[in-house]
Design a protein around this motif. Structure first.
Motif, PDB file in Angstrom:
ATOM      1  N   HIS A  32       0.834  -1.197   0.000  1.00  0.00           N
ATOM      2  CA  HIS A  32       0.000   0.000   0.000  1.00  0.00           C
ATOM      3  C   HIS A  32       0.867   1.245   0.000  1.00  0.00           C
ATOM      4  CE1 HIS A  32      -2.794   3.089   1.528  1.00  0.00           C
ATOM      5  NE2 HIS A  32      -3.569   2.492   0.652  1.00  0.00           N
ATOM      6  N   ASP A  33       0.365   2.280  -0.641  1.00  0.00           N
ATOM      7  CA  ASP A  33       1.069   3.560  -0.760  1.00  0.00           C
ATOM      8  C   ASP A  33       1.553   4.082   0.601  1.00  0.00           C
ATOM      9  OD1 ASP A  33       1.885   5.978  -2.063  1.00  0.00           O
ATOM     10  OD2 ASP A  33       0.081   6.915  -1.288  1.00  0.00           O
ATOM     11  N   ASP A  34       0.784   3.818   1.659  1.00  0.00           N
ATOM     12  CA  ASP A  34       1.138   4.310   2.994  1.00  0.00           C
ATOM     13  C   ASP A  34       2.159   3.422   3.709  1.00  0.00           C
ATOM     14  OD1 ASP A  34      -0.519   6.445   2.737  1.00  0.00           O
ATOM     15  OD2 ASP A  34      -2.170   5.578   3.883  1.00  0.00           O
ATOM     16  N   SER A  37       7.379  -0.069   4.131  1.00  0.00           N
ATOM     17  CA  SER A  37       8.304  -1.032   3.553  1.00  0.00           C
ATOM     18  C   SER A  37       7.557  -1.925   2.568  1.00  0.00           C
ATOM     19  CB  SER A  37       8.931  -1.892   4.652  1.00  0.00           C
ATOM     20  OG  SER A  37       7.924  -2.605   5.339  1.00  0.00           O
ATOM     21  N   TRP A  38       8.310  -2.634   1.759  1.00  0.00           N
ATOM     22  CA  TRP A  38       7.697  -3.588   0.834  1.00  0.00           C
ATOM     23  C   TRP A  38       7.161  -4.760   1.628  1.00  0.00           C
ATOM     24  CZ3 TRP A  38       6.628  -1.979  -3.786  1.00  0.00           C
ATOM     25  CH2 TRP A  38       7.386  -0.938  -4.340  1.00  0.00           C
ATOM     26  N   GLU A  39       5.954  -5.180   1.305  1.00  0.00           N
ATOM     27  CA  GLU A  39       5.359  -6.298   2.016  1.00  0.00           C
ATOM     28  C   GLU A  39       5.871  -7.606   1.411  1.00  0.00           C
ATOM     29  OE1 GLU A  39       1.147  -5.388   2.566  1.00  0.00           O
ATOM     30  OE2 GLU A  39       1.712  -3.292   2.801  1.00  0.00           O
ATOM     31  N   ASP A  67       1.871   0.600  -4.440  1.00  0.00           N
ATOM     32  CA  ASP A  67       3.156   0.563  -5.115  1.00  0.00           C
ATOM     33  C   ASP A  67       3.447  -0.902  -5.438  1.00  0.00           C
ATOM     34  OD1 ASP A  67       3.361   3.299  -4.605  1.00  0.00           O
ATOM     35  OD2 ASP A  67       4.498   2.972  -2.763  1.00  0.00           O
ATOM     36  N   ILE A  68       3.935  -1.148  -6.635  1.00  0.00           N
ATOM     37  CA  ILE A  68       4.150  -2.519  -7.074  1.00  0.00           C
ATOM     38  C   ILE A  68       5.580  -2.654  -7.590  1.00  0.00           C
ATOM     39  CG2 ILE A  68       3.435  -4.306  -8.704  1.00  0.00           C
ATOM     40  CD1 ILE A  68       0.607  -2.963  -8.567  1.00  0.00           C
ATOM     41  N   LYS A  69       6.255  -3.661  -7.075  1.00  0.00           N
ATOM     42  CA  LYS A  69       7.657  -3.879  -7.445  1.00  0.00           C
ATOM     43  C   LYS A  69       7.861  -5.336  -7.816  1.00  0.00           C
ATOM     44  CE  LYS A  69      12.320  -3.665  -5.417  1.00  0.00           C
ATOM     45  NZ  LYS A  69      13.071  -3.273  -4.196  1.00  0.00           N
ATOM     46  N   ALA A  70       8.597  -5.545  -8.900  1.00  0.00           N
ATOM     47  CA  ALA A  70       8.915  -6.903  -9.330  1.00  0.00           C
ATOM     48  C   ALA A  70      10.423  -7.037  -9.468  1.00  0.00           C
ATOM     49  CB  ALA A  70       8.236  -7.195 -10.669  1.00  0.00           C
ATOM     50  N   GLU A  71      10.890  -8.258  -9.243  1.00  0.00           N
ATOM     51  CA  GLU A  71      12.316  -8.540  -9.426  1.00  0.00           C
ATOM     52  C   GLU A  71      12.444  -9.761 -10.326  1.00  0.00           C
ATOM     53  OE1 GLU A  71      16.171  -9.888  -6.770  1.00  0.00           O
ATOM     54  OE2 GLU A  71      14.690  -8.562  -5.861  1.00  0.00           O
ATOM     55  N   THR A  79       9.595  -1.063 -10.882  1.00  0.00           N
ATOM     56  CA  THR A  79       8.746  -0.498  -9.838  1.00  0.00           C
ATOM     57  C   THR A  79       7.782   0.520 -10.432  1.00  0.00           C
ATOM     58  OG1 THR A  79      10.617  -0.720  -8.325  1.00  0.00           O
ATOM     59  CG2 THR A  79       8.731   0.543  -7.542  1.00  0.00           C
ATOM     60  N   ARG A  80       6.523   0.417 -10.007  1.00  0.00           N
ATOM     61  CA  ARG A  80       5.524   1.416 -10.367  1.00  0.00           C
ATOM     62  C   ARG A  80       4.895   1.918  -9.073  1.00  0.00           C
ATOM     63  NH1 ARG A  80       3.458   0.499 -15.655  1.00  0.00           N
ATOM     64  NH2 ARG A  80       1.681   1.833 -15.210  1.00  0.00           N
ATOM     65  N   TYR A  81       4.870   3.228  -8.923  1.00  0.00           N
ATOM     66  CA  TYR A  81       4.328   3.837  -7.709  1.00  0.00           C
ATOM     67  C   TYR A  81       2.947   4.430  -7.969  1.00  0.00           C
ATOM     68  CZ  TYR A  81       9.063   3.420  -5.906  1.00  0.00           C
ATOM     69  OH  TYR A  81      10.264   2.925  -5.484  1.00  0.00           O
TER      70      TYR A  81
END
Length: 98
Positions: A32-34, A37-39, A67-71, A79-81
């Motif tokens: 979540h935007d708030d 840290s990355w979950e 916010d979405i992050k992939a590795e 990453t897209r915010y």
């Protein structure tokens, strides 16, 4: 008189993330935007192969901004915010490379 479900704990929904990077994604974080840290990695032991789509369910958040992050397999991150997942799904491409 507001039409608000009194049982609701906030936003509940999902986002479909499509991997269009050309690389297999090994880790995917939807926070979540708030969140400070990355979950946790939502893929677990799975791999989101290039061309595949995964549906990630979320609930209990104040709103639908994430916010979405992939590795990927090489350790590169995408990453897209501030994605409003209620309004749009997400397709990750090489343009999202960090």
């Amino acid at each position: 008189d507001m039409d608000v479900d009194s049982d609701s704990d906030g936003f509940e929904g999902y986002v479909e993330v499509t991997n269009d990077t050309g690389y297999d994604i090994y880790y995917l974080y939807v926070s979540h935007d708030d969140s400070a840290s990355w979950e946790e990695d939502v893929l677990g032991d799975d791999i989101l192969e290039s061309g595949e789509t995964i549906r990630v369910d979320v609930s209990g958040y104040p709103d639908s901004i994430f916010d979405i992050k992939a590795e990927d397999e090489d350790g590169d991150t995408y990453t897209r915010y501030n994605v409003d997942i209620a309004a749009q799904d997400l397709t990750l491409t090489l343009d999202d490379l960090d």
